[in-house]
Design an enzyme around this catalytic site. Structure first.
Site, mmCIF file in Angstrom:
data_model
loop_
_atom_site.group_PDB
_atom_site.id
_atom_site.type_symbol
_atom_site.label_atom_id
_atom_site.label_comp_id
_atom_site.label_asym_id
_atom_site.label_seq_id
_atom_site.Cartn_x
_atom_site.Cartn_y
_atom_site.Cartn_z
ATOM 1 C CD GLU A 1 26.237 -1.725 4.930
ATOM 2 O OE1 GLU A 1 26.440 -1.179 6.014
ATOM 3 O OE2 GLU A 1 26.250 -2.865 4.391
HETATM 4 C C1 FAD Z 1 18.730 -0.637 -4.049
HETATM 5 C C2 FAD Z 1 18.816 -1.270 -2.646
HETATM 6 C C3 FAD Z 1 19.814 -2.176 -2.371
HETATM 7 C C4 FAD Z 1 19.702 -2.940 -1.053
HETATM 8 N N1 FAD Z 1 20.600 -3.756 -0.886
HETATM 9 C C5 FAD Z 1 20.553 -4.467 0.518
HETATM 10 C C6 FAD Z 1 21.221 -5.662 0.647
HETATM 11 O O1 FAD Z 1 22.034 -5.989 -0.468
HETATM 12 N N2 FAD Z 1 21.009 -6.489 1.520
HETATM 13 C C7 FAD Z 1 20.051 -5.979 2.491
HETATM 14 O O2 FAD Z 1 19.842 -6.835 3.492
HETATM 15 N N3 FAD Z 1 19.247 -4.910 2.465
HETATM 16 C C8 FAD Z 1 19.487 -4.127 1.374
HETATM 17 N N4 FAD Z 1 19.010 -3.032 1.179
HETATM 18 C C9 FAD Z 1 18.003 -2.551 2.186
HETATM 19 C C10 FAD Z 1 18.399 -1.334 3.024
HETATM 20 O O3 FAD Z 1 19.481 -1.612 3.726
HETATM 21 C C11 FAD Z 1 17.109 -0.922 3.841
HETATM 22 O O4 FAD Z 1 16.237 -0.242 2.679
HETATM 23 C C12 FAD Z 1 17.484 0.304 4.669
HETATM 24 O O5 FAD Z 1 18.199 -0.379 5.800
HETATM 25 C C13 FAD Z 1 16.264 0.924 5.408
HETATM 26 O O6 FAD Z 1 15.498 -0.021 5.934
HETATM 27 P P1 FAD Z 1 13.604 0.043 5.552
HETATM 28 O O7 FAD Z 1 13.805 0.412 4.071
HETATM 29 O O8 FAD Z 1 13.326 -1.038 5.895
HETATM 30 O O9 FAD Z 1 13.495 1.426 6.073
HETATM 31 P P2 FAD Z 1 12.810 1.502 7.670
HETATM 32 O O10 FAD Z 1 13.630 0.744 8.641
HETATM 33 O O11 FAD Z 1 11.336 1.346 7.356
HETATM 34 O O12 FAD Z 1 12.726 3.277 7.872
HETATM 35 C C14 FAD Z 1 12.272 4.173 7.260
HETATM 36 C C15 FAD Z 1 12.514 5.577 7.950
HETATM 37 O O13 FAD Z 1 12.314 5.675 9.035
HETATM 38 C C16 FAD Z 1 13.586 6.001 9.889
HETATM 39 N N5 FAD Z 1 13.871 5.517 11.104
HETATM 40 C C17 FAD Z 1 13.665 4.069 11.452
HETATM 41 N N6 FAD Z 1 13.780 3.908 12.734
HETATM 42 C C18 FAD Z 1 14.148 5.012 13.212
HETATM 43 C C19 FAD Z 1 14.611 5.399 14.473
HETATM 44 N N7 FAD Z 1 14.738 4.612 15.385
HETATM 45 N N8 FAD Z 1 15.085 6.808 14.578
HETATM 46 C C20 FAD Z 1 14.908 7.579 13.605
HETATM 47 N N9 FAD Z 1 14.409 7.185 12.529
HETATM 48 C C21 FAD Z 1 14.163 6.023 12.348
HETATM 49 C C22 FAD Z 1 14.753 5.681 8.772
HETATM 50 O O14 FAD Z 1 15.796 6.565 8.933
HETATM 51 C C23 FAD Z 1 13.905 5.858 7.378
HETATM 52 O O15 FAD Z 1 13.976 7.360 7.076
HETATM 53 C C24 FAD Z 1 18.836 -2.218 -0.050
HETATM 54 C C25 FAD Z 1 17.926 -1.361 -0.432
HETATM 55 C C26 FAD Z 1 17.695 -0.696 -1.488
HETATM 56 C C27 FAD Z 1 16.521 0.210 -1.947
#
Ligand code: FAD
Length: 600
Positions: free
Chosen positions: A441
């Site tokens: 989220e």
């Molecule tokens: C157990 C679990 C349940 C989940 N459930 C759902 C679900 O039901 N539906 C769904 O759609 N998704 C779901 N997710 C996905 C979750 O919402 C994402 O993992 C999350 O939004 C982060 O995206 P990412 O993993 O791609 O990280 P990335 O976007 O790759 O980010 C990696 C890091 O970079 C940082 N970062 C990225 N961009 C910036 C920026 N512009 N400035 C500063 N920092 C930045 C982030 O804060 C993070 O620390 C789930 C994930 C997990 C692990």
């Protein structure tokens, strides 16, 4: 987890004595139906369900985890049965509109139930919890036919829902998502692509799962302005409402995770699955923004749940575990050592947990009441103010409550000493389970950018001022109240400092936008500590009034005042170091060349 006991008295205190929900509901609905008796009866029934049905399967669910065999996902023992009882009890429909088969109670009452469910068993709560997003999407943007076909059965709990946003290459940056939606001759769409990390994406609790999927139409513009929203049922639904053929969406695997192991986190493969557009083309993300705040409050609750659950376990243990003598001499000379609760450091940890759990609860209940006003209020000005307050406070609540919830859960392990690290006590499970809350989220970093960049700087501090005005008014009204001067004076000073600090960051950002990113997380935490100070001041005032009026619950109200004192003396000063780190600026972060980060 240790035995869960729903904090009924604490919940009542916040609802009735601090936030006065009875009057709020009266003003909202124009009737007296949702009165204190009804509210307390609902909370009591919910508490029993959470204590008796959900808490007992929390640890076994963690041990067993979800199963995946030949494309079929199974939930741990007892999960399906508990879900059936939840549906039979009418809980899924509590705060859904009456026209759609719901009970029409305010959403803020649903939040109380969600807190208890989440503290008793967060993993289990993910299954009905994810339906919430699907329900809100359909309520706000579905056609009458879509509502009739899908919404009523989601509301009754007969089916569950999911939110399918994340893809293997993108989570935060949804502007680059690739899932495609090709129009079919019959008005439906063929959805193809892979979604990952989909909570409750597949399971054995219900016959059908309604996926809400973000995808791109063939001619969609690049970026976030080219994303549309689709309903994709796991099993197609016939005209007459009966279940038809299985749709082209399958679960490729489930993730093996650090925590919430009993919540199925699925890879979903969409291979020409039949989908139906919801809302206007290319406006998918805008449609989702309409309920993003409520979804984030739901995640913020995970922090409060972790702090509360961990506190309950640590408190029981600290009263029973014997170790050493108090520095000032034995407190329980009849025992071979004193219980560890006599030691100041153990008290520091317990009180930190208590302060975050109860302060966070007050903040989240208040926020969900703003949500009630936005959704059901009659007065346009009040609605606008509530909407603005939600826009400002939601990123704070989401990130601050989950970060402090995680801290509290870690204190819980520490209070148990080495035993905290051992699985059978359940304290380490709370840490593992709650770790995800700062990630999904919107990560803490992303919430912080939303707060400082969009909500504060883009409005030239307008949204911040909305809230600081409320704090200022409270401080002014109580300026002569000697009884709570110890809270009002520091709160008023910090409220002013908040504005000054924001101006300073704004000045630096005019020279270099990157200053926003450098300050954001520290600024969010700083804002969180002040926000919670306001709610602790409100709670201290309510408690002092009861004490002055000669209450019989002296211990309960004294503890509220003392927790507020602990918060102001031992937690709130963290803002001082945050001011320093914020003013530490950007250069020390950005000067290092990427190539120089490591020499391996
Ligand atoms: C157990 C679990 C349940 C989940 N459930 C759902 C679900 O039901 N539906 C769904 O759609 N998704 C779901 N997710 C996905 C979750 O919402 C994402 O993992 C999350 O939004 C982060 O995206 P990412 O993993 O791609 O990280 P990335 O976007 O790759 O980010 C990696 C890091 O970079 C940082 N970062 C990225 N961009 C910036 C920026 N512009 N400035 C500063 N920092 C930045 C982030 O804060 C993070 O620390 C789930 C994930 C997990 C692990």
């Amino acid at each position: 987890m240790p035995d869960y006991k729903a904090p009924r008295r604490d919940i009542q205190f916040v609802m009735h004595e601090v936030l006065n929900v009875e009057d709020h509901y009266k003003a909202l609905r124009g009737d007296e139906e949702v009165n204190r008796d009804l509210i307390d009866a609902i909370v009591e029934e919910g508490a029993k369900f959470c204590e008796n049905e959900l808490a007992p399967i929390n640890r076994s669910g963690d041990e067993e985890g979800c199963g995946f065999d030949n494309g079929v996902v199974t939930t741990p023992k007892g999960f399906k049965e508990a879900y059936q009882k939840y549906v039979e009890g009418g809980w899924p429909s509590l705060s859904a509109p009456i026209e759609e088969g719901g009970q029409g109670l305010p959403n803020s009452l649903g939040i109380v139930m969600s807190e208890m469910v989440g503290t008793a068993n967060w993993s289990w709560g993910m299954y009905p919890g994810l339906s919430h997003g699907a329900i809100k999407t359909l309520e706000s943007h579905g056609t009458p036919e879509q509502k009739e076909r899908y919404l009523t059965r989601l509301i009754s709990g007969e089916w569950t829902g999911t939110m399918c946003l994340t893809e293997p290459h993108c989570g935060t940056d949804l502007g680059i998502l690739r899932t495609k939606a090709e129009p079919n001759a019959d008005g439906s769409y063929s959805i193809s692509g892979t979604k990952i990390f989909i909570s409750a994406g597949d399971h054995d609790m219900v016959d059908n799962i309604i996926h809400i999927v973000l995808a791109r139409l063939p001619d969609a513009p690049k970026g976030t302005k080219g994303i549309s929203l689709f309903i994709v049922p796991k099993v197609n639904v016939n005209e007459d409402g009966s279940l038809g053929e299985v749709n082209g969406v399958s679960c490729g695997s489930i993730e093996h995770k650090m925590g919430i192991k009993a919540s199925a986190t699925c890879v979903l493969n969409f291979e020409g699955a039949k989908g139906y557009l919801i809302g206007p083309p290319n406006r998918g993300l805008n449609c989702m923004f309409t309920f993003m705040n409520t979804a984030r409050i739901g995640t913020a609750l995970q922090g409060v749940a972790a702090a509360e659950g961990s506190y309950q376990g640590a408190l029981t243990y600290a009263k029973e575990r014997l170790a050493m003598r108090a520095l000032s001499g034995p407190k329980c000379p009849e025992k071979e050592a004193d219980p560890i609760i006599v030691h100041p450091d153990v008290r520091r940890m317990l009180l930190t947990q208590k302060a975050f759990a109860e302060g966070g609860r007050a903040l989240l209940y208040y926020l969900s009441m703003q949500g009630d006003i936005v959704e059901h209020g009659a007065d346009e000005e009040a609605k606008k103010l509530a909407d603005d307050l939600m826009a400002f406070l939601t990123p704070i609540a989401k990130a601050f409550c989950t970060e402090t919830g995680l801290e509290a859960a870690n204190h819980g392990v520490q209070v148990f000493g080495g035993h905290g690290f051992i699985r059978e006590w359940g304290m380490e499970q709370i840490v593992r389970d709650t770790r995800i809350a700062t990630l999904y989220e919107g990560t803490t970093g992303i919430q912080a950018l939303d707060l400082l960049g969009r909500k504060v700087m883009l409005t030239q501090g307008g949204l911040l001022k909305n809230f600081t005005k409320i704090v200022h008014k409270f401080c002014k009204e109580n300026a002569d109240n000697a009884d709570i001067a110890e809270f009002i004076e520091p709160l008023a000073a910090m409220n002013k400092e908040w504005g000054d600090l924001t101006t300073q960051i704004g000045m630096r950002a005019m020279a270099n936008q990157e200053e926003i990113g450098a300050a954001a997380v520290d600024y969010l935490m700083y804002s969180g500590y002040i926000t919670l100070a306001y709610f602790w001041a409100l709670m201290a005032k309510a408690a002092k009034e009861q004490l002055a009026a000669g209450t019989t619950e002296v211990g309960f109200y004294t503890a509220k005042v003392q927790t507020a004192q602990f918060y102001f003396k031992r937690i709130l000063p963290r803002t001082k170091s945050l001011v320093e780190t914020i003013n530490g600026g950007l250069d020390c972060l950005m000067d290092m060349e990427v190539d120089n980060f490591g020499f391996y």
